[in-house]
Structures are given as structure tokens and as C-alpha cells.
Design an enzyme around this catalytic site. Structure first.
Site, PDB file in Angstrom:
ATOM      1  N   SER A 160      -7.381   8.911 -66.423  1.00  0.00           N
ATOM      2  CA  SER A 160      -6.708   7.612 -66.385  1.00  0.00           C
ATOM      3  C   SER A 160      -5.637   7.458 -67.458  1.00  0.00           C
ATOM      4  O   SER A 160      -5.729   6.593 -68.335  1.00  0.00           O
ATOM      5  CB  SER A 160      -7.751   6.497 -66.486  1.00  0.00           C
ATOM      6  OG  SER A 160      -8.739   6.680 -65.511  1.00  0.00           O
ATOM      7  N   ARG A 168       2.476  10.635 -71.067  1.00  0.00           N
ATOM      8  CA  ARG A 168       2.180  10.214 -72.447  1.00  0.00           C
ATOM      9  C   ARG A 168       0.711   9.816 -72.528  1.00  0.00           C
ATOM     10  O   ARG A 168       0.083   9.487 -71.526  1.00  0.00           O
ATOM     11  CB  ARG A 168       3.059   9.025 -72.863  1.00  0.00           C
ATOM     12  CG  ARG A 168       2.848   7.813 -72.022  1.00  0.00           C
ATOM     13  CD  ARG A 168       3.618   6.573 -72.482  1.00  0.00           C
ATOM     14  NE  ARG A 168       3.330   5.501 -71.558  1.00  0.00           N
ATOM     15  CZ  ARG A 168       3.918   5.357 -70.367  1.00  0.00           C
ATOM     16  NH1 ARG A 168       4.863   6.198 -69.991  1.00  0.00           N
ATOM     17  NH2 ARG A 168       3.568   4.385 -69.556  1.00  0.00           N
ATOM     18  N   ASP A 171      -8.296   6.173 -60.061  1.00  0.00           N
ATOM     19  CA  ASP A 171      -9.521   5.417 -59.717  1.00  0.00           C
ATOM     20  C   ASP A 171      -9.362   4.527 -58.482  1.00  0.00           C
ATOM     21  O   ASP A 171     -10.334   4.294 -57.753  1.00  0.00           O
ATOM     22  CB  ASP A 171     -10.059   4.623 -60.915  1.00  0.00           C
ATOM     23  CG  ASP A 171      -9.089   3.573 -61.416  1.00  0.00           C
ATOM     24  OD1 ASP A 171      -7.906   3.597 -61.030  1.00  0.00           O
ATOM     25  OD2 ASP A 171      -9.519   2.719 -62.213  1.00  0.00           O
TER      26      ASP A 171
HETATM   27 MG    MG Z   1     -13.357  -0.037 -62.617  1.00  0.00          MG
END
Ligand code: MG
Ligand code: ADP
Length: 494
Positions: free
Chosen positions: A152, A167, A205
Site C-alpha cells: 500500500s 515514493r 486493497d
Molecule cells: Mg481496510
């Protein structure tokens, strides 16, 4: 009526988001989403995920998934039973601070690979030992676990298991990883430890949410859209590859074209950053101006859990500081003394779970509202009018967020013409806001139905279900889809 309730009602009206505005939002979303499919650098990123198929619930097998998000590293294995059910085994490890910021990427990824090794030794030792034995015997026959890697942080993805780090965020800072393929970094560390694992997919996600719902949803219908309403908000949906015209300009892109479809990660939190159609109150304005990223994530700042508590706090504070009202302070309308350390005075202090607690209380006594004010704001013995004023504000802020959520949903349904061809359109949702705020989904569907191009008949086709654990079972399913992708076995093919 009391002055308090009058004023709360007046403020609440500023949060009205009527059907004609929803419709304008939808038209603008369709425009911005088309821009995003055609080129880079638009407000809606419309990121190609290279996931070109969704599961139907009959998939089988044992897959691994890992999730590097913030403070923890999660490793899990998912056994897909092939009948829409699965079993999941997992472990969670805190990432040592020194690895997050001062080491090299090799230190970090070797640490991650060691956690995978420990997990395999505990939970899948037989498979692990058999692999080690074959390797010692010089037997090259491979029986590898396919792994889905939920990462993530911002990456530029160019294949289902390739993506370079743009980054670091969230306190990570390991400069030598920037610009490198994070799947390759993890794979090298895994190879160094001779683990029977292949990094098969890089996972977002929201896409995981869509995939997890598609596997677990009733019947064979594939899921069309996955959406998150938690800390942030985002969505992913199934798009026709022909319409993702910017893919043609990506020279290093690899993907399977056999389904003609690909999941797009919309990154809709940044819809309408220039505020051409989004509703704005003075509270929205102030929240953004005092945030550390003014002018961006403007849709998210009106919709998601990270922000709704702060919008409410600013509205309450305005009534508190209004000399004619004095909400929650000794005045014409109140006997309450708000302590100095109350979160009423602390930026970002008010958690969005307060909104759910307040909205859920429909009793005349409002005992739960009082308990919530005490727990969250240290405010004791508020009058009934004060509680009622809070309820009015909460309802307005929550309902606007839910109605706004119908904008991307309606726009995507219209732009893909999905309602014209399908009888059921399955949508998977995840996140504490949609899970716990009373009737969030109901208000969203109500606004959806008010959009003329959707209508009652269209809205009735939309079937929404909670989809949990996108970074576990969702990531495993993406690894499965990737492992069946022929072009990965022969990467020269496009
Ligand atoms: Mg979540
Ligand atoms: P994440 O987004 O990190 O995956 P969640 O889906 O749990 O996690 O969302 C967390 C966000 O939801 C936080 O902003 C929090 O304030 C908010 N939140 C937590 N509990 C509730 C609740 N009961 N009702 C509404 N919002 C909630």
C-alpha cells in the site's frame, strides 16, 4: 423550537445534497473517468491493475498473501475450497522501526522473506520440507506457492507482478528502493532463502475487495465493482480493455487479453479536486485549508472515516463559539462546562465512530448520544436540545457522505452500460463506515435510484454485499488469476 435546534437545522441544510446535484456530479464523474482512461496525470487516476479476470467461487487451491501497509506485516495462507468458502491462517508481525527508515531495501525485504519462511515452517512445514529435500536432491521439479503481495504505497504498475516504487509514505524511508520493482525485490529475498514461493501478483486493497466479494458472493455472477469506505474511500471496477486507451501508450505493459476486460483502480478519492461539482460548506473549506494536503482528495474529504468526525467537530465548534448560542458552555442555552482537554478543541480529535453511535440512537431519552458525548468529548449532562442538535448535524453529515458515494457508483454503471446488459450487478463494499454507520448503504442506494439514467429498475439490479479481507483472500485470488495467466509464463507475448 429552541435557538439551538434552529441553528443546527440551518447548518444541516447546508449539507443537503439533492438529486439534481447528484446528477451533475455523475455527469462530471463520467467525464473525468473518460479522461483518466485516455491519459496519465488526470484527477481520476483510473489505474490499470493488469487483473483481467474475476473469480466465480469455484476456484480451488492453497495460496499465500502478504500485506505491507503501515505498522504491521501480515502473512497468510488461504485455502480456497471451490464452493465460495475459504479458510485463512495468518500471522502479523510489527515491523522494526530501524528497518522502516534507516536500513537498505535488502534488509527490509530479507526481513519480510524471513517472516514468510517462519510462517511456512509453522503452518505448511510438510510442503516446505518437501521442497527443501527436492532442492538438495537436485530435483528441479517445482511446486511453488503463488503469493499475492498487497503493497500500500504508490507504485507504477506495468504488469500483474511488476511495479516500481514511486515514493515511500507513512513513515517509511528507504531511498534505494525508490524506482525499483518491489515484486522483484521481494522475489530476490525469497530466492536468497530458497523458499518455495513465487511472487505472482502485486495487489491494491480495493481490487482485493472486488476479488474477495466475487469469490464469496452467491451464485456464479462475477462482481463488477469493489468499494472501500473506511479511513479513505476508493473503488475498482471491471472495464473493457478497448476503452483503456492509455494502455496502448504503455510500451512495457504486459497483460492477458483473452477476457477483453481489466480491473481499473479508480482512485476516486481525488474526484473533482478542483471542486467543479462537489458540494462545499464552510466546514469542508476549513477542514481542507488546515489539512496537510489542501486541494487534493477532495471527494474523500467529504466521504470517508478519516474526515467526517472533523467536519462534525468544526460544525459543533461553530455553535459552541457562537455568542448567541453557546452550545456546550455556560450560556443562555447550556449549563455544560466543556473541559479544556476535550477533543472538541483538538484538530482531527473526533473519531467518526461517534457519528455511528449518535445516528443509531432513536430513543427519546438519547442515553447513547449522551454516553457518546461523554466518551468522545468529555461532555457531561447535556440538555436534550443539545443532544438533539448533535443528532441533526450528525445525520446531515453522514447522509451527505452516503449520497455522495452514489456518484461514482452511478457514473460507473452508466458509463459501462452495465445495467443495460445484466440482471444482477454485484458490488462488494468494505470499511468501518459502510459497515457501522446506520443505513449508509440505504442512503447511497436511494440517491442512486434518483439518478434518471439508473432509476428504480436500475437500482434494483444492484446487489451490495460486505466483502472483508481484500488483502488476504482477495490477494490470494489475484495470485490465482495471475498464476493462470499464460502471458506471464511467456513474457515476450503481449
Ligand atoms: Mg481496510
Ligand atoms: P482501514 O480503512 O484502515 O482499512 P477501517 O475500515 O476500520 O480501516 O476504517 C477506519 C476508519 O473508520 C477510521 O477513520 C475510523 O474513524 C472510522 N470508524 C471506525 N469505527 C467506526 C464506526 N463504528 N462508524 C463509523 N466510522 C468508524
Amino acid at each position: 423550537m429552541s435557538a439551538l435546534i434552529d441553528e443546527a437545522t440551518r447548518i444541516a441544510r447546508e449539507f443537503d445534497y439533492p438529486a439534481d446535484q447528484v446528477q451533475r456530479g455523475v455527469a462530471e464523474y463520467i467525464k473525468q473517468s473518460n479522461d483518466g482512461l485516455a491519459q496519465e496525470g488526470t484527477t481520476l487516476s483510473q489505474i490499470p491493475t493488469f487483473v483481467t479476470a474475476v473469480p466465480n467461487g469455484s476456484e480451488k487451491g492453497l495460496y499465500l498473501a502478504v500485506d505491507l501497509g503501515g505498522t504491521n506485516f501480515r502473512v497468510c495462507s488461504v485455502q480456497l475450497h471451490g464452493d465460495t468458502t475459504f479458510s485463512l491462517t495468518q500471522s502479523k508481525i510489527m515491523i522494526p522501526r530501524e528497518l522502516m527508515a534507516s536500513g537498505t531495501s535488502k534488509d527490509l525485504f530479507l526481513f519480510l522473506a524471513r517472516q514468510i519462511e517462519a510462517f511456512l515452517r509453522i503452518h505448511h512445514n510438510e510442503h516446505f520440507e518437501a521442497h527443501q529435500r527436492r532442492r538438495r536432491d537436485g530435483n528441479n521439479e517445482e511446486d511453488l506457492f503463488d503469493l499475492g503481495f498487497t503493497f500500500s504505497f504508490p507504485v507504477r504498475q506495468c504488469g500483474i507482478n511488476r511495479g516500481t516504487l514511486i515514493r515511500w509514505t507513512k513513515g517509511f524511508n528507504i531511498p534505494d528502493a525508490v524506482g525499483h520493482d518491489v515484486c522483484a525485490l521481494l522475489q530476490s529475498a525469497i530466492n536468497e532463502l530458497h523458499l518455495p514461493v513465487r511472487v505472482a501478483a502485486l495487489v491494491n486493497d480495493t481490487v482485493g475487495t472486488l476479488m474477495a466479494r466475487s469469490y464469496t458472493s452467491p451464485g456464479e455472477t462475477g462482481t463488477f465493482l469493489g468499494a472501500i469506505f473506511g479511513t479513505g474511500t476508493n473503488g475498482a471496477y471491471v472495464e473493457k480493455i478497448d476503452r483503456i486507451t492509455k494502455l496502448q501508450k504503455m510500451e512495457d505493459a504486459h497483460y492477458d487479453t483473452s477476457t477483453g476486460e481489466m480491473i481499473i483502480n479508480a482512485e476516486w478519492g481525488s474526484f473533482d479536486n478542483h471542486l467543479s461539482v462537489l458540494p462545499s460548506t464552510v466546514y469542508d473549506h476549513d477542514l481542507d485549508a488546515d489539512s496537510n494536503n489542501p486541494g487534493v482528495q477532495m471527494f474523500e474529504k467529504r466521504v470517508s472515516g478519516m474526515f467526517l468526525g472533523e467536519i462534525l467537530r468544526l460544525a459543533l465548534l461553530a455553535m459552541h463559539n457562537n455568542p448567541d448560542l453557546g452550545l456546550f458552555k455556560p450560556s443562555k442555552t447550556s449549563k455544560v462546562v466543556t473541559p479544556e482537554n476535550s477533543t472538541l478543541y483538538r484538530q482531527w480529535g473526533l473519531d467518526t465512530s461517534l457519528l455511528s453511535q449518535v445516528e443509531a440512537d432513536n430513543t427519546a431519552e438519547m442515553e447513547d448520544v449522551k454516553a457518546a458525548l461523554k466518551d468522545h468529548l468529555k461532555i457531561e449532562n447535556p440538555s436534550n436540545d443539545e443532544c438533539q442538535a448533535v443528532k441533526i448535524l450528525v445525520h446531515a453529515i453522514g447522509k451527505r457522505a452516503a449520497r455522495l458515494s452514489a456518484v461514482p457508483l452511478a457514473a460507473i454503471l452508466i458509463h459501462t452500460r452495465k445495467l443495460e446488459t445484466d440482471d444482477i450487478v454485484d458490488v462488494g463494499v468494505d470499511g468501518s463506515l459502510v459497515e457501522f454507520y446506520p443505513n449508509f448503504e440505504g442512503y447511497m442506494l436511494e440517491a442512486l435510484h434518483e439518478v434518471p439514467q439508473v432509476g428504480a429498475a436500475g437500482a434494483k439490479k444492484v446487489r451490495v454485499g460486505i466483502s472483508k479481507d481484500g488483502s488476504g483472500v482477495g490477494a490470494a485470488l489475484i495470485a490465482l488469476v495471475a498464476s493462470k495467466d499464460e502471458t506471464l509464463q511467456n513474457p515476450s507475448e503481449k
